[in-house]
Design an enzyme around this catalytic site. Sequence first.
Site, PDB file in Angstrom:
ATOM      1  N   TYR A 145       3.195  -0.833  -5.914  1.00 54.93           N
ATOM      2  CA  TYR A 145       2.581  -0.058  -6.992  1.00 54.93           C
ATOM      3  C   TYR A 145       1.181   0.334  -6.559  1.00 54.93           C
ATOM      4  O   TYR A 145       0.439  -0.482  -6.014  1.00 54.93           O
ATOM      5  CB  TYR A 145       2.517  -0.896  -8.267  1.00 54.93           C
ATOM      6  CG  TYR A 145       1.815  -0.220  -9.430  1.00 54.93           C
ATOM      7  CD1 TYR A 145       2.392   0.872 -10.077  1.00 54.93           C
ATOM      8  CD2 TYR A 145       0.576  -0.675  -9.882  1.00 54.93           C
ATOM      9  CE1 TYR A 145       1.758   1.488 -11.150  1.00 54.93           C
ATOM     10  CE2 TYR A 145      -0.071  -0.063 -10.954  1.00 54.93           C
ATOM     11  CZ  TYR A 145       0.529   1.016 -11.583  1.00 54.93           C
ATOM     12  OH  TYR A 145      -0.107   1.616 -12.644  1.00 54.93           O
ATOM     13  N   ASP A 240      -3.673  -0.714   0.512  1.00 57.83           N
ATOM     14  CA  ASP A 240      -4.079  -0.794  -0.887  1.00 57.83           C
ATOM     15  C   ASP A 240      -4.386  -2.255  -1.210  1.00 57.83           C
ATOM     16  O   ASP A 240      -3.493  -3.064  -1.431  1.00 57.83           O
ATOM     17  CB  ASP A 240      -2.967  -0.238  -1.792  1.00 57.83           C
ATOM     18  CG  ASP A 240      -3.365  -0.240  -3.266  1.00 57.83           C
ATOM     19  OD1 ASP A 240      -4.431  -0.793  -3.596  1.00 57.83           O
ATOM     20  OD2 ASP A 240      -2.594   0.305  -4.069  1.00 57.83           O
ATOM     21  N   LYS A 268     -10.032  -4.082  -9.230  1.00 54.51           N
ATOM     22  CA  LYS A 268      -9.970  -5.454  -9.737  1.00 54.51           C
ATOM     23  C   LYS A 268     -11.180  -6.326  -9.346  1.00 54.51           C
ATOM     24  O   LYS A 268     -12.240  -6.159  -9.929  1.00 54.51           O
ATOM     25  CB  LYS A 268      -8.622  -6.071  -9.348  1.00 54.51           C
ATOM     26  CG  LYS A 268      -7.493  -5.203  -9.967  1.00 54.51           C
ATOM     27  CD  LYS A 268      -6.104  -5.727  -9.935  1.00 54.51           C
ATOM     28  CE  LYS A 268      -5.212  -4.803 -10.761  1.00 54.51           C
ATOM     29  NZ  LYS A 268      -4.081  -4.227 -10.086  1.00 54.51           N
TER      30      LYS A 268
HETATM   31  C1  LIG Z   1      -3.748  -2.641 -10.216  1.00 48.79           C
HETATM   32  C2  LIG Z   1      -3.375  -1.875  -8.999  1.00 48.79           C
HETATM   33  C3  LIG Z   1      -3.605  -0.499  -8.872  1.00 48.79           C
HETATM   34  C4  LIG Z   1      -4.096   0.359 -10.001  1.00 48.79           C
HETATM   35  O1  LIG Z   1      -5.357  -0.016 -10.437  1.00 48.79           O
HETATM   36  P1  LIG Z   1      -5.817   0.410 -11.925  1.00 48.79           P
HETATM   37  O2  LIG Z   1      -7.224  -0.062 -11.994  1.00 48.79           O
HETATM   38  O3  LIG Z   1      -4.887  -0.282 -12.860  1.00 48.79           O
HETATM   39  O4  LIG Z   1      -5.705   1.884 -11.987  1.00 48.79           O
HETATM   40  C5  LIG Z   1      -3.354   0.107  -7.644  1.00 48.79           C
HETATM   41  N1  LIG Z   1      -2.871  -0.591  -6.616  1.00 48.79           N
HETATM   42  C6  LIG Z   1      -2.621  -1.911  -6.709  1.00 48.79           C
HETATM   43  C7  LIG Z   1      -2.123  -2.642  -5.508  1.00 48.79           C
HETATM   44  C8  LIG Z   1      -2.837  -2.588  -7.907  1.00 48.79           C
HETATM   45  O5  LIG Z   1      -2.540  -3.883  -8.003  1.00 48.79           O
END
Ligand SMILES: *Cc1c(COP(=O)(O)O)cnc(C)c1O
Length: 431
Positions: A145, A240, A268
Amino acid sequence: MLKTEKSRQLFERAQQVMPGGVNSPVRAFKSVGGNPRLIERGQGAYVWDVDGNRYLDFCCSWGPLILGHADPDVVEAVRTQVGRGMTFGTTTELEYRLADFISSKVDAIESIRFVSSGTEAVMSAIRLARGFTRRDLILKFEGCYHGHCDHLLVSAGSGLATFGQPSSAGIPEASTNHTAVLPLNDEDALEQFFAEHGDRLAAAIIEGIPANNGLLIQRHDYMRLLRSLTERHGALLILDEVITGFRLGMTGAAGYYGITPDLITYGKIIGGGMPVGAFGGRTEIMNLLSPLGPVYQAGTLSGNPVAMAAGLATLEKLADGDIHRQLERKNRQFVGRIMARLNGSAVNIAGVASIYWIVFQKELPRSSAAIDPDGISHYNRVHGSILDTGIYLPPSGYEVCFISAAHDDDALEAAAEKLGEAISREAHAWT
Ligand SMILES: *Cc1c(COP(=O)(O)O)cnc(C)c1O
């Protein structure tokens, strides 16, 4: 059963003015059933709902809170900055300090730009990769994701690379036409894809450790192959690290696998609980961004000083590695304790750094296809009874759990007992 009347009433009202009563879908408890708890306050490892129930929190706002709720140093940093003004729309010293801090810790980051969410970071990194390579094709992996931008919301087919089926309504096929999807953990599929399409690939994007669809820990060889194939074909590798950044130690998944990606995306933890994202990499690539180069990217609240202060206060506490080492020990002991209580049942727990994932199947999966949907429904069934013991797990069997520095050994030991009991009861009732 805990008293949840107030949560129930408030959630009912919320549903009348917000779709599903939530601002992000998984919060609605659809997979696990039951009523979502409306949380009023958090301190350390605990949250309290509006009915006054206390829970040991393993959701930790889905990852940002590595120090726990309302860490005093983070709160102090935020208070100080709020008192000085919340946003100026200019460069501030705080932005520079956070940028400098991250680039001093992570080899791949020479230059970095802050945004306000992980989604925005990924979306911008993809645009930059396309601008840099002058290619359109993007490769992503099934079960990873990357936020909700149009061109990454694609469904996977079966087997080899599939192209471009939007996985959400409202996305034109034109937006996903240039996105290919491959299964994780499959070297042959990778080799074949690069042989056919590698020379028109702008970038491959993969989660540091896939942790949004279970915890699908990839093999070092696999990640290294992806690194070398992208390099050989002139495509960028975007790692990511929105979850793994500063959770897998100070060097994240890049350090864990021993690879140097071209671009890394963050979110995060780097915001310490405030809305922050970032993307960074080699100066040569980053300098293509506006105002230096032709790739446009901007944000009114990007690099927001209050958010920067929270992020900086968080990362500075992590800098000497001590918290990460303790978290890793705590997680290993905690997972070991639960597993010892489950001996023989068809349940497993994947763990890495301070992340764990409970899965009702014997073999830990490394790809989406290897996840047993029946196992997920076991988790979903047992979630409510665990909540009733005062333990807050994420409300979906596909979501991972986090331990924070505020989770102390006594709390973890007691939680391992309760979780072990609830899980083995569920496992034995159905096997
Ligand atoms: C949480 C997450 C996102 C998206 O971040 P948001 O702040 O919710 O837009 C993208 N990539 C990864 C791996 C994530 O865990």
